[in-house]
Design an enzyme around this catalytic site. Sequence first.
Site, PDB file in Angstrom:
ATOM      1  N   HIS A  76       0.841  -1.202   0.000  1.00 31.42           N
ATOM      2  CA  HIS A  76       0.000   0.000   0.000  1.00 31.42           C
ATOM      3  C   HIS A  76       0.876   1.253   0.000  1.00 31.42           C
ATOM      4  O   HIS A  76       0.610   2.210  -0.736  1.00 31.42           O
ATOM      5  CB  HIS A  76      -0.932  -0.005   1.214  1.00 31.42           C
ATOM      6  N   ASP A  79       2.338   1.772  -3.356  1.00 35.43           N
ATOM      7  CA  ASP A  79       1.270   2.213  -4.244  1.00 35.43           C
ATOM      8  C   ASP A  79       0.999   3.707  -4.051  1.00 35.43           C
ATOM      9  O   ASP A  79       0.835   4.454  -5.019  1.00 35.43           O
ATOM     10  CB  ASP A  79       0.009   1.390  -4.000  1.00 35.43           C
TER      11      ASP A  79
END
Length: 108
Positions: A76, A79
């Site tokens: 995450h 990202d």
Amino acid sequence: MEALENVSFQIISYAGSAKAKCYEALQAVKAGDFEKAELLLKEGQELFIEAHKVHTQLIQKEANNEAVTPTLLLIHAEDQLMNAEISREYLLEIIALQKEVAQLKKEK
């Protein structure tokens, strides 16, 4: 695990703040405050650098054969870093176009 979580949260925080500064810069340009926009972009760039420093530490760790086990949180974070970087590139182009439009309006 705790250290990796901390690093992940640092990346998320720096990247999110950098992206927010870029969006603030866009709003400043739309309001005609180019000086404020430049300051915000500079602040955003400094935050991006910090995010990349933290991320680079992980890469160096892995390059030194130290295990870095990917977690959903780390994925995450990466990202968010990538998304912020792409957003920044697009926003820089939009800001440049906004400046050009403002200049053309001024010349009328």
